[in-house]
Design a protein around this motif. Structure first.
Motif, PDB file in Angstrom:
ATOM      1  N   ARG A 198      -8.532   5.429   2.400  1.00  0.00           N
ATOM      2  CA  ARG A 198      -7.418   5.029   2.999  1.00  0.00           C
ATOM      3  C   ARG A 198      -6.323   5.833   3.315  1.00  0.00           C
ATOM      4  O   ARG A 198      -6.404   7.152   3.397  1.00  0.00           O
ATOM      5  CB  ARG A 198      -6.552   4.026   2.062  1.00  0.00           C
ATOM      6  CG  ARG A 198      -7.655   2.988   1.292  1.00  0.00           C
ATOM      7  CD  ARG A 198      -7.747   2.113   3.252  1.00  0.00           C
ATOM      8  NE  ARG A 198      -9.218   0.873   2.910  1.00  0.00           N
ATOM      9  CZ  ARG A 198      -9.874   1.470   2.424  1.00  0.00           C
ATOM     10  NH1 ARG A 198     -10.972   2.204   3.133  1.00  0.00           N
ATOM     11  NH2 ARG A 198     -11.082   0.298   2.367  1.00  0.00           N
ATOM     12  N   SER A 199      -5.331   5.529   4.747  1.00  0.00           N
ATOM     13  CA  SER A 199      -4.449   6.036   5.440  1.00  0.00           C
ATOM     14  C   SER A 199      -3.835   6.706   4.334  1.00  0.00           C
ATOM     15  O   SER A 199      -3.172   5.715   3.283  1.00  0.00           O
ATOM     16  CB  SER A 199      -4.008   5.352   6.446  1.00  0.00           C
ATOM     17  OG  SER A 199      -3.130   4.500   6.166  1.00  0.00           O
ATOM     18  N   PRO A 200      -2.825   7.737   4.406  1.00  0.00           N
ATOM     19  CA  PRO A 200      -1.525   7.532   3.671  1.00  0.00           C
ATOM     20  C   PRO A 200      -0.204   7.023   3.376  1.00  0.00           C
ATOM     21  O   PRO A 200      -0.011   5.889   2.540  1.00  0.00           O
ATOM     22  CB  PRO A 200      -0.838   8.904   4.373  1.00  0.00           C
ATOM     23  CG  PRO A 200      -2.008   9.725   5.227  1.00  0.00           C
ATOM     24  CD  PRO A 200      -2.921   8.849   5.623  1.00  0.00           C
ATOM     25  N   LEU A 201      -0.562   6.331   4.467  1.00  0.00           N
ATOM     26  CA  LEU A 201       0.780   4.934   4.774  1.00  0.00           C
ATOM     27  C   LEU A 201       0.294   3.843   3.739  1.00  0.00           C
ATOM     28  O   LEU A 201       0.439   2.711   3.588  1.00  0.00           O
ATOM     29  CB  LEU A 201       0.893   4.150   6.732  1.00  0.00           C
ATOM     30  CG  LEU A 201       1.699   5.570   7.071  1.00  0.00           C
ATOM     31  CD1 LEU A 201       1.986   4.817   8.940  1.00  0.00           C
ATOM     32  CD2 LEU A 201       3.056   5.484   6.807  1.00  0.00           C
ATOM     33  N   GLN A 202      -1.654   3.114   3.714  1.00  0.00           N
ATOM     34  CA  GLN A 202      -1.535   2.678   2.896  1.00  0.00           C
ATOM     35  C   GLN A 202      -1.947   2.799   1.496  1.00  0.00           C
ATOM     36  O   GLN A 202      -1.428   1.738   0.711  1.00  0.00           O
ATOM     37  CB  GLN A 202      -3.029   2.524   3.620  1.00  0.00           C
ATOM     38  CG  GLN A 202      -3.676   1.788   4.507  1.00  0.00           C
ATOM     39  CD  GLN A 202      -4.825   1.446   5.384  1.00  0.00           C
ATOM     40  OE1 GLN A 202      -5.579   2.476   5.110  1.00  0.00           O
ATOM     41  NE2 GLN A 202      -6.278   0.599   5.870  1.00  0.00           N
ATOM     42  N   GLY A 203      -2.019   4.146   1.310  1.00  0.00           N
ATOM     43  CA  GLY A 203      -1.525   4.828  -0.393  1.00  0.00           C
ATOM     44  C   GLY A 203      -1.091   4.614  -0.440  1.00  0.00           C
ATOM     45  O   GLY A 203      -0.362   4.659  -1.651  1.00  0.00           O
ATOM     46  N   LEU A 204       0.728   4.247   0.323  1.00  0.00           N
ATOM     47  CA  LEU A 204       2.123   4.375  -0.015  1.00  0.00           C
ATOM     48  C   LEU A 204       2.064   3.388   0.283  1.00  0.00           C
ATOM     49  O   LEU A 204       3.107   2.679  -1.009  1.00  0.00           O
ATOM     50  CB  LEU A 204       2.884   4.859   1.831  1.00  0.00           C
ATOM     51  CG  LEU A 204       4.359   5.357   1.012  1.00  0.00           C
ATOM     52  CD1 LEU A 204       4.519   6.623  -0.323  1.00  0.00           C
ATOM     53  CD2 LEU A 204       4.875   5.828   2.117  1.00  0.00           C
ATOM     54  N   SER A 205       1.413   2.318   0.730  1.00  0.00           N
ATOM     55  CA  SER A 205       1.711   0.454   0.209  1.00  0.00           C
ATOM     56  C   SER A 205       1.081   0.072  -0.973  1.00  0.00           C
ATOM     57  O   SER A 205       1.725  -0.618  -2.159  1.00  0.00           O
ATOM     58  CB  SER A 205       1.273   0.103   1.761  1.00  0.00           C
ATOM     59  OG  SER A 205      -0.031  -0.082   1.432  1.00  0.00           O
ATOM     60  N   TYR A 206       0.196   1.107  -1.079  1.00  0.00           N
ATOM     61  CA  TYR A 206       0.006   0.158  -2.798  1.00  0.00           C
ATOM     62  C   TYR A 206       0.647   0.756  -3.711  1.00  0.00           C
ATOM     63  O   TYR A 206       1.115   0.507  -5.253  1.00  0.00           O
ATOM     64  CB  TYR A 206      -1.763   1.420  -3.005  1.00  0.00           C
ATOM     65  CG  TYR A 206      -3.109   1.437  -2.012  1.00  0.00           C
ATOM     66  CD1 TYR A 206      -2.399  -0.169  -1.374  1.00  0.00           C
ATOM     67  CD2 TYR A 206      -4.246   2.299  -1.764  1.00  0.00           C
ATOM     68  CE1 TYR A 206      -3.149  -0.276  -0.149  1.00  0.00           C
ATOM     69  CE2 TYR A 206      -4.379   1.836  -0.697  1.00  0.00           C
ATOM     70  CZ  TYR A 206      -3.990   0.133   0.267  1.00  0.00           C
ATOM     71  OH  TYR A 206      -5.629  -0.184   1.172  1.00  0.00           O
ATOM     72  N   ALA A 207       1.296   2.385  -3.835  1.00  0.00           N
ATOM     73  CA  ALA A 207       2.224   2.926  -4.917  1.00  0.00           C
ATOM     74  C   ALA A 207       2.984   1.916  -4.764  1.00  0.00           C
ATOM     75  O   ALA A 207       3.768   1.751  -5.929  1.00  0.00           O
ATOM     76  CB  ALA A 207       2.348   4.323  -4.710  1.00  0.00           C
TER      77      ALA A 207
END
Length: 354
Positions: A82-91
């Motif tokens: 997943r993209s960094p932005l998607q990972g950021l939303s999960y975190a």
């Protein structure tokens, strides 16, 4: 729409409760220092060294970023990058809802929901978040152990009640880490427990279609076992995830150390502040209050006052807590809000066909 309204109402209630407890916690800190005033605190902020304030904010952002990377490295193990932005939303979802719900019960489900919206299966999301939670808990224990070995005297600086909380917190953190590892490495134990529970439910006959329920549960257990086996086979990935969790936890604790240096603290005592804050983390993490607010503030003031004046301790507590927690949660909440809005807009936008 009717299903979303109760969820929205529940989230608003938790958010309101978070703000209420936060306000009460700040008031409690201020009331400890009779000489505190808004003007005095503003003068304190003006006297702080900008370089160290910037370092504190950078550490807080590092905490959020590596929280995302810790999840992304596990996703790649399942060939689900997943993209960094998607990972950021999960975190951000994990951190925000963990902060506003008791015992962080809402964090993993919220992060899992975002992951499933991006095409990750529910079972895979569960295993990923469980593995990440295990390494996150282990990192707290390891950092606390290192600080105890290198600065054993910092533990004794706390009052008797605070030491009691820290000891209980350490026992619970070690127990949780053990439980999470058992869930991942000994999934047959989980399988037996759920099967026994399922048989009990079927005997009581609460369910109208027991065969369908049994098939769904057994299917989910089978998929969980395969996912757990896959993640166990990725030892390098797990070590990398642990390293990321150690980094993000260190970055979060460093906020207090940098805030101490910003107010003119001596560099020789900076690691003592780090060790004190690591004890605070261990002693407050298990408290069933949103964000462990109140308890964290109490432990911080108790520890800080052992090496500085009450006024300086209050100023340091407010500055470091604001940076590492309140600003962090505000940023995470903003990220969650933006992600939620974009997902709903995408759902409402009709697909175009050539």
């Amino acid at each position: 729409m009717s299903e979303k309204q109760p969820k929205l109402r529940k989230n608003l209630i938790w958010s309101f409760l978070f703000v209420l407890i936060a306000a009460a916690s700040v008031w409690a800190v201020i009331s400890q220092n009779k000489s505190f005033s808004i003007g005095q605190y503003i003068r304190f902020l003006r006297q702080c060294r900008p370089v160290w304030i910037a370092a504190a904010f950078l550490s807080m952002l590092t905490f959020i970023w590596f929280s995302a990377e810790a999840i992304r490295v596990l996703l790649r193990a399942f060939d689900a990058p997943r993209s960094p932005l998607q990972g950021l939303s999960y975190a951000a979802a994990d951190l925000y809802f963990s902060a506003i719900t008791p015992s962080a019960t809402g964090g993993q489900p919220a992060a899992g929901l975002f992951m499933m919206r991006d095409g990750v299966s529910g079972v895979t999301a569960t295993v990923i978040l469980l593995a990440n939670l295990a390494m996150y808990t282990i990192s707290i224990v390891l950092i606390g152990l290192v600080c105890l070995i290198l600065r054993p005297g910092t533990f004794l600086r706390f009052s008797g009640f605070s030491r009691f909380l820290i000891i209980i917190g350490a026992v619970i953190q070690i127990s949780l880490a053990t439980f999470y590892c058992v869930m991942l490495w000994k999934e047959k134990i989980l399988d037996r427990l759920i099967n026994k529970l399922l048989k009990l439910i079927l005997k009581i006959k609460w369910i109208k279609h027991p065969e369908a329920l049994e098939q769904r549960v057994l299917g989910a257990l089978s998929r969980y076992a395969k996912s757990a086996e896959l993640i166990r086979g990725k030892q390098k990935v797990l070590w990398k995830n642990l390293l990321y969790n150690m980094t993000l936890r260190t970055a979060q604790i460093c906020v207090t150390m940098f805030c101490y240096l910003a107010q003119g603290g001596q560099g020789s005592a900076a690691f003592d502040l780090f060790a004190l804050q690591s004890n605070v983390v261990v002693g407050s993490t298990f408290i069933p209050i949103p964000g462990a607010m109140g308890v964290t503030d109490f432990l911080m003031l108790d520890g800080f006052q052992s090496i500085m004046s009450k006024q300086n301790a209050s100023n340091l507590e407010l500055l470091s807590r604001t940076t590492s927690f309140y600003v962090c949660i505000f940023l995470c909440g903003t990220i969650v809000l933006i992600r939620t809005i974009t997902m709903r807009l995408r759902e409402k936008t009709p697909e175009t066909h050539d």
